[in-house]
Design a protein around this motif. Structure first.
Motif, PDB file in Angstrom:
ATOM      1  N   PHE A   1      -7.231  -4.243   4.153  1.00 34.38           N
ATOM      2  CA  PHE A   1      -6.151  -3.549   4.839  1.00 34.38           C
ATOM      3  C   PHE A   1      -4.942  -3.338   3.922  1.00 34.38           C
ATOM      4  CE2 PHE A   1      -8.475  -4.788   8.639  1.00 34.38           C
ATOM      5  CZ  PHE A   1      -8.251  -3.722   9.490  1.00 34.38           C
ATOM      6  N   LYS A   2      -4.782  -4.213   2.936  1.00 37.49           N
ATOM      7  CA  LYS A   2      -3.705  -4.088   1.938  1.00 37.49           C
ATOM      8  C   LYS A   2      -2.331  -3.963   2.604  1.00 37.49           C
ATOM      9  CE  LYS A   2      -6.741  -2.017  -1.538  1.00 37.49           C
ATOM     10  NZ  LYS A   2      -6.953  -0.873  -2.452  1.00 37.49           N
ATOM     11  N   TRP A   3      -1.962  -5.018   3.309  1.00 38.99           N
ATOM     12  CA  TRP A   3      -0.692  -4.989   4.020  1.00 38.99           C
ATOM     13  C   TRP A   3       0.504  -4.931   3.073  1.00 38.99           C
ATOM     14  CZ3 TRP A   3      -0.741  -3.798   8.909  1.00 38.99           C
ATOM     15  CH2 TRP A   3      -1.859  -4.104   9.680  1.00 38.99           C
ATOM     16  N   ASP A   4       0.335  -5.405   1.850  1.00 35.64           N
ATOM     17  CA  ASP A   4       1.433  -5.300   0.893  1.00 35.64           C
ATOM     18  C   ASP A   4       1.740  -3.844   0.567  1.00 35.64           C
ATOM     19  OD1 ASP A   4      -1.090  -5.143  -0.252  1.00 35.64           O
ATOM     20  OD2 ASP A   4      -0.364  -5.766  -2.231  1.00 35.64           O
ATOM     21  N   VAL A   5       0.687  -3.019   0.511  1.00 36.96           N
ATOM     22  CA  VAL A   5       0.888  -1.581   0.274  1.00 36.96           C
ATOM     23  C   VAL A   5       1.533  -0.926   1.497  1.00 36.96           C
ATOM     24  CG1 VAL A   5      -0.248   0.591  -0.321  1.00 36.96           C
ATOM     25  CG2 VAL A   5      -1.083  -1.557  -1.297  1.00 36.96           C
ATOM     26  N   VAL A   6       1.144  -1.394   2.678  1.00 35.70           N
ATOM     27  CA  VAL A   6       1.724  -0.852   3.913  1.00 35.70           C
ATOM     28  C   VAL A   6       3.233  -1.075   3.927  1.00 35.70           C
ATOM     29  CG1 VAL A   6       1.800  -1.067   6.419  1.00 35.70           C
ATOM     30  CG2 VAL A   6      -0.405  -1.101   5.235  1.00 35.70           C
ATOM     31  N   TRP A   7       3.678  -2.310   3.659  1.00 29.37           N
ATOM     32  CA  TRP A   7       5.112  -2.604   3.674  1.00 29.37           C
ATOM     33  C   TRP A   7       5.833  -1.944   2.508  1.00 29.37           C
ATOM     34  CZ3 TRP A   7       5.437  -3.618   8.278  1.00 29.37           C
ATOM     35  CH2 TRP A   7       4.611  -4.527   8.935  1.00 29.37           C
TER      36      TRP A   7
ATOM     37  N   THR B   1      -5.868   5.222   0.993  1.00 28.45           N
ATOM     38  CA  THR B   1      -6.001   5.991   2.236  1.00 28.45           C
ATOM     39  C   THR B   1      -5.685   5.147   3.470  1.00 28.45           C
ATOM     40  OG1 THR B   1      -7.713   7.349   1.193  1.00 28.45           O
ATOM     41  CG2 THR B   1      -7.545   7.437   3.597  1.00 28.45           C
ATOM     42  N   ILE B   2      -6.350   3.999   3.604  1.00 25.20           N
ATOM     43  CA  ILE B   2      -6.192   3.176   4.806  1.00 25.20           C
ATOM     44  C   ILE B   2      -4.759   2.658   4.952  1.00 25.20           C
ATOM     45  CG2 ILE B   2      -6.978   1.107   5.999  1.00 25.20           C
ATOM     46  CD1 ILE B   2      -8.967   3.402   5.979  1.00 25.20           C
ATOM     47  N   PRO B   3      -4.147   2.093   3.925  1.00 22.27           N
ATOM     48  CA  PRO B   3      -2.754   1.630   4.099  1.00 22.27           C
ATOM     49  C   PRO B   3      -1.789   2.739   4.504  1.00 22.27           C
ATOM     50  CG  PRO B   3      -3.704   0.663   2.130  1.00 22.27           C
ATOM     51  CD  PRO B   3      -4.668   1.706   2.609  1.00 22.27           C
TER      52      PRO B   3
ATOM     53  N   MET C   1      -7.703  -8.485  11.113  1.00 16.70           N
ATOM     54  CA  MET C   1      -6.801  -7.534  10.465  1.00 16.70           C
ATOM     55  C   MET C   1      -5.874  -8.223   9.468  1.00 16.70           C
ATOM     56  SD  MET C   1      -5.789  -5.142  13.735  1.00 16.70           S
ATOM     57  CE  MET C   1      -4.564  -4.250  12.781  1.00 16.70           C
ATOM     58  N   VAL C   2      -5.439  -9.446   9.797  1.00 18.79           N
ATOM     59  CA  VAL C   2      -4.505 -10.151   8.917  1.00 18.79           C
ATOM     60  C   VAL C   2      -5.215 -10.715   7.695  1.00 18.79           C
ATOM     61  CG1 VAL C   2      -2.950 -12.137   8.766  1.00 18.79           C
ATOM     62  CG2 VAL C   2      -2.902 -10.666  10.789  1.00 18.79           C
TER      63      VAL C   2
END
Length: 303
Positions: A51-57, A253-255, A45-46
């Motif tokens: 996963f685009k964690w930057d978009v999540v945050w 969508t996913i983020p 996941m990391v």
């Protein structure tokens, strides 16, 4: 004399024997396997850029997401208050000796538990198709007020009614099981002391029934928190619908689904802690009874 001394020398000295802890190889093997699986999933996941964690945050504290979060919280609280209050009344009616009250409560639970919640939400949202006006008065008698259904049955009212009335059917069974778990002798003893029915219910029966009612009620509350996502079908902007509105424009969508999931997990964790402390609070009487029983048994054994 020599035989007796040889026997004493041959007897093992248990005080000097070394205590060897039991090896639990199966537990350690299972723990290692689960640890490897969790580590592999977390690493994937990391390190997975999709996963685009930057978009999540970026969107975790977005005003639109927070607005949907507030709507989810107040909708959960309102629906559970209605469901708990209605469920308690229905449970009392269900155990009543009056057959009319008992059958009405049974029919209510049968109706609302037997039809899908999604259908009920859509039904309440389109109530004006059946009743364009809501008349308040006596049947076949004078009408005191006439309300426009389109004006008063908004998406918020439809969501609260759909969730709250449906929850009342499930809570009635939970409360009824808690009331039935209290021994009948408690009520008989209270009646022998001259206590009235309502006083017996609220001072004797319900406090003891809470130990049985609280755990499933906590599960219902957590379930209600996630069930509020169904109101997106009537275009109410709760947490999930807020995320859907955003990813329908930026196609992330996913983020955005991860953002909604993170907030659901945060709220679920908080509610789980609240449930834990409530269970410990209402379980104090049972704990005191267990300690008293164990101390009494110890005193009897010493005597």
């Amino acid at each position: 004399m020599s035989i007796i001394s040889d026997t004493h020398r041959a007897a093992p000295d248990f005080a000097e024997m070394q205590v060897v802890p039991l090896k639990h190889y199966g537990r350690w093997t299972a723990a290692c396997i689960i640890g490897l699986i969790v580590f592999a999933c977390a690493t994937s996941m990391v390190t997975n850029p999709r996963f685009k964690w930057d978009v999540v945050w970026q969107y975790i504290f977005d005003p639109s997401i927070l607005q949907g979060l507030y709507a989810t919280i107040w909708l959960t609280i309102a629906a559970m208050l209605i469901g708990t209050s209605l469920g308690t009344v229905l449970a009392i009616m269900r155990i009543s000796k009056n057959p009319l009250l008992s059958r009405f409560a049974s029919a209510y639970a049968w109706l609302f538990r037997g039809s899908p919640l999604l259908v009920q939400l859509i039904f309440w949202y389109n109530l004006s198709a059946l009743y364009p006006t809501i008349d308040i008065g006596f049947p076949f008698g004078p009408t005191f007020a006439s309300l426009d259904a389109n004006q008063y049955i908004t998406i918020y009212v439809a969501a609260v009614l759909g969730l709250g009335l449906n929850e009342g059917a499930y809570m009635s069974e939970i409360v009824r099981s808690g009331l039935n778990a209290v021994p009948q002798g408690q009520r008989e003893a209270a009646e022998a002391l001259g206590m009235t029915g309502p006083r017996i219910l609220f001072r004797i029966i319900l406090p003891q029934a809470m130990r049985v009612i609280v755990p499933p009620t906590g599960n219902q509350l957590i379930g209600m928190l996630k069930t509020t996502s169904l109101v997106s079908v009537i275009a109410m902007q709760e947490l999930l619908y807020s995320a859907q509105l955003i990813y329908s424009t930026n196609f992330q969508t996913i983020p955005l689904l991860i953002v909604a999931s993170v907030w659901y997990l945060v709220l679920t964790t908080i509610l789980s802690f609240v449930q834990f402390f409530l269970e410990r609070h209402f379980g104090r009487s049972e704990l005191r009874g267990t300690i008293k029983a164990s101390s009494t048994a110890e005193e009897n054994s010493n005597a």
